[in-house]
Design a protein around this motif. Sequence first.
Motif, mmCIF file in Angstrom:
data_model
loop_
_atom_site.group_PDB
_atom_site.id
_atom_site.type_symbol
_atom_site.label_atom_id
_atom_site.label_comp_id
_atom_site.label_asym_id
_atom_site.label_seq_id
_atom_site.Cartn_x
_atom_site.Cartn_y
_atom_site.Cartn_z
ATOM 1 N N GLN A 69 64.507 -22.799 -5.884
ATOM 2 C CA GLN A 69 63.453 -22.335 -6.902
ATOM 3 C C GLN A 69 61.630 -22.130 -5.890
ATOM 4 O O GLN A 69 61.484 -23.348 -5.352
ATOM 5 C CB GLN A 69 63.500 -22.832 -8.019
ATOM 6 C CG GLN A 69 64.684 -22.917 -8.697
ATOM 7 C CD GLN A 69 64.909 -23.521 -10.244
ATOM 8 O OE1 GLN A 69 64.340 -24.259 -10.039
ATOM 9 N NE2 GLN A 69 65.288 -22.766 -10.864
ATOM 10 N N ILE B 1 60.522 -17.875 -12.398
ATOM 11 C CA ILE B 1 60.722 -18.483 -10.924
ATOM 12 C C ILE B 1 62.577 -18.178 -10.626
ATOM 13 O O ILE B 1 63.223 -17.515 -11.790
ATOM 14 C CB ILE B 1 61.045 -20.323 -11.856
ATOM 15 C CG1 ILE B 1 60.415 -20.644 -12.734
ATOM 16 C CG2 ILE B 1 62.456 -20.659 -10.752
ATOM 17 C CD1 ILE B 1 60.742 -21.806 -13.377
ATOM 18 N N ASN B 2 62.008 -17.777 -9.251
ATOM 19 C CA ASN B 2 63.162 -17.407 -8.317
ATOM 20 C C ASN B 2 63.761 -17.744 -7.143
ATOM 21 O O ASN B 2 62.914 -19.158 -6.970
ATOM 22 C CB ASN B 2 63.399 -15.957 -8.781
ATOM 23 C CG ASN B 2 65.006 -15.758 -8.386
ATOM 24 O OD1 ASN B 2 65.408 -15.543 -8.361
ATOM 25 N ND2 ASN B 2 65.495 -14.608 -9.536
ATOM 26 N N GLU B 3 64.540 -17.824 -6.548
ATOM 27 C CA GLU B 3 64.880 -17.655 -5.247
ATOM 28 C C GLU B 3 63.751 -17.763 -4.520
ATOM 29 O O GLU B 3 63.151 -16.299 -4.073
ATOM 30 C CB GLU B 3 65.616 -16.693 -4.339
ATOM 31 C CG GLU B 3 66.492 -17.693 -2.870
ATOM 32 C CD GLU B 3 67.256 -17.062 -2.567
ATOM 33 O OE1 GLU B 3 67.751 -16.801 -1.187
ATOM 34 O OE2 GLU B 3 68.394 -16.636 -3.467
#
Length: 132
Positions: free
Chosen positions: A110, A49-51
């Motif tokens: 996210q 999970i990231n930007e």
Amino acid sequence: MTEKINISSKEHTEFIDITSRVQSAVYESGVTSGMCLIYIPHTTAGVTINENSDPDVQRDLIKELEKIVPWNDDFAHFEGNSAAHLKATICGFSELIPIENGKLDMGIWQAIYFAEFDGPRNRNFILKIFGV
């Protein structure tokens, strides 16, 4: 509810945004409050999970992972993809996300990414959606 979702990577290393596919499965499950488990049943791919706002984040992740684990580093594994195994281990093979009001309870910036480290390939990921 358990669902297996097919995915195809196009690059040797890439992060594929699967957020909308996961959210659709949550909606179809009818679960309004619970948890969503995302599991990657592969040894050379992972999930993170990231930007989701700036694609440079994914490019930076790929660049830095290559610095940490270069593809050619005199590995013993005979298939020649040890770097992919190591990167997948660093990334991880599962994420657990809360569900509230029928939606993934994630931060505004996210996204969920299928992390391919040995592509291009046809892959899949498993969702386990359960209410509490």
